[in-house]
Design a protein around this motif. Sequence first.
Motif: not given
Length: 940
Positions: A250-272
């Motif tokens: 996101w920070r490289e793209g320098r656009l507002p972050w709207l969408y998360y990558e669906i394939a990484l949902n488990d990593d996102i929700l269970l991020d430690d």
Amino acid sequence: MKSGIICIIPVFVTWIMTTDAQNSFEEVLPSSCTTQSLYFDFGTLSCRNCSTGQQVDTSGYSCSCQSTYAQNVQSPRRLQCTLCPSGLTTPDGYFCATCSSVSCSCAATESLTVAYSALGTATMSCTSCSETYLAGTGSQSCNPCPDCESVCTASGTSPIYTGGLCFNDTLVASLRLASVPTSTNAYVNENLVAAYGACMADKAGIKNQTACASLANMCVMEQYSLDASSCIQYQAANDDELDFADAVEWREGRLPWLYYEIALNDDILLDDTITEVYNFSPDTVLDLVVAQYRANGTFLGMASVQNGLIQLCQDKSTVSNAAYEFGTEFASSCTLSVSDLLVSDVADTYYSMYLRYISTAGSTLLHPVPVLVSNYEGDTGTVNQESDTSEWQLVSRFFLVDTLSLNSASQIQYAYYLQLDIELKPATSTGSIYPPLLHVTYQTASTDAGTTVEAIFNVHYIASTFDQREGLKISMSILGVLAVLYAAVEASGWRRRQGLPFIEFNTIVHFVIYTISNAANMFFVVMFGYTFVLLFYFKGQMIATTYVPANNSYETYLFFVFICCGFVFKAISVIIMIFKQSFVDIFFLDWERPRSQQAAGDADKISIWRTYFIANEWNEIQTSRKVNTTLQLFIVVFFLEIVNFKNFALLNASTELNPSSDIYTPAYSDLLRFGVSMSVFIVVELLQLIYFKLIHERFISDRMRDFVDLCSVSNVSVFILSQQAYGYYIHGRSIHGKADTDMSEMNVMMKREEEDLVPRRGLETGSDKQVFELLIPPKMRVQYDKIYEPLQQQIRSQPQGNGGMGRDTNVMNDQMRAYGVMKKFLTSFLDHGLKDLDYRVREKLFLEKILGIEFQDSTEEAFFTIGDDNSFADILFYGNEFALFLFDVLLFSLVDYGSENFLLAAVLTYLVGMLLRLVRNQLSRHNLAKKTLIDKRFLI
């Protein structure tokens, strides 16, 4: 760190790059961007450098050209500053200028007039005109610049003027502005091209973050729909990619972050990544902050969510802030006027939420909070309402009230439902949580006068219940097997007491009855154990390790099912118990002998009043309990409602019994409420049992012992058969040989007994044992029935209101003869006077006491087993206290579960208990009159 991300100095939010931390930022204050060349880029949440000829503007969020540099009017998407040879620029800063006067300092009555040329230069002079004028095609006009369509259309070959911005033909070709799809939304259609065009820039360039934020907000307005024009243009601005994998990208793209990558949902929700330890004592506050934007992209700064910032239901701060006290299950709802929403501070404001926490290194970090919009429509329909998290589309921005995006001016969009989910990590990571998840549901509402809407805001805690479920499975499995095995033992004991040599249908029926009774016990024991341990650990923990399952969770559903089954099973077993107790065979054996025989027909005449007296006492103790149920319920309600033990069941970390009325009171947990109420119920029951057993029955009155003593004084024994071959015998034969005497002689007899001048009261010589369990041989039962059946036939032939008294003289004589035969039969048996039928007295074995079964073979002779002095109470309420207690507590808990009212539960429990006693008394009274020939009119 991915290449391309450059942080100059300590910034407001600086990317922390580790292999385990992809979405956390190190926080510093905006004042860190204090130098002249640094500004806070709210699009990427970082400090950035202004280029040559630029300086930080007054907002601190972007750059502007320095006073001697002119801004390119046809480059709205990217700030470009050109040094002016004269060192002067027009007041708007878009053109280099020359001045007709030395300093272009105008008098108070004059205004600075700017004459623009098509070549991008201007001449300034002082005139009386109060406007800034623009020279279009050689003639002066009064249009302010740069919002000037005439200049835009006069330059180049095919420029576009939209949203107050001018795009020349080169920009139009490079940005594909002509191909921007038309939106069905009026606001989006009017502003999309300008926002998209101004936002687009090279990777290395400085984007117009206000325009990018505006573009992102339009996509949020349109519910993140992949078919929406704004979301299509957002994807185009992101190099035809829809989502970002993490904050680095996101920070490289320098656009507002709207969408998360669906394939990484488990990593996102269970991020430690989040390493802060959250405590219940002392309380930890969830430090949540939001980045705020107006619909047009204007950045409003970062703010804490405290004091109800994102809660449409406004309340005092002590209430609204309770939502973020760690461990507090928060729920608020209200009805709002749409007219108030239209003018509220949150109208047309957009938010990105972050959790602020302390890292193990002591740094203050922010972690983005993903948002789950239930209204989101994916390629396959509404995917965010499914339970499969792998299909969810997580986003990062939301709004509370939107008054701009709908086509109809008489409607608004608003966040009807917000819920913040906080999930605790497993116990191995004590006190840690996964990233919070914000659920949002949008609805539309009419703006007609008087329209109201409902709004809901919840904070919900989640913890892994795997260990709890496994514990329940193991407990249920072990206790379930034991319940069935014990039911088999009980059924076997019932069969032996019935004198049945083989297992037959009735044995199987009783096995089922015993199984459901034991199952009810098992359900209660497991559910109470589970809820008590949950209560103990939840309220007792200092560092968060576990949380209570929600009231709509699978565990609570199982709890409700088990308690319902337990109550139904126990109710069935109690009804069967009452039925059995109400139809036992009972005979009062009067040992009294007449003092004189006036005539041959008077030889057997003795007073019947002693038998009536014993019968009434027996009738009274039928429904006696070991505890006082009225006192029990009163004390339970007192501690739960008055002392406020019920507050232990609140879904927060507090253990205060009387919290301040100014603070928020969360909902009750059904599981904790059961654990608290049952704990109080059991403690009060145990205290009563201890008191009655150790104090009352020893020093004041023991109703069972008193009844046995009364039998001895009255010279009446009680012979009871609760089953075909099993029953009880209370030996009431007076050691004085008589009981029908006056007060003076009775006192003398009692005095002699006190001084141990007479034999002991027991059945056997030298023994005090008066209560025995009977196991009789089949031939004795046959003889008993043979004598008793004619007697019962005569009783059944009488009118119902007469009990055991017949009015026909012949019938009554037959009854008396049958009664006399039974009396002689039993007295002969007890005196060892029957040749083929005798009995032995024995001690009850330890294993027999445990299993409730007899091992002796009573085929040839009867056995009088010495057991508990109160063993005959097994056919009374007194001896079934646990079953009745369990019935009470299960009924109490079910009523409270449905009503959440302990007082109502106590009242209904009391009334049902009274009904059971009434039924038991009526049935037993009828049976007593039927089996003992005592008229019911003499049974008080």
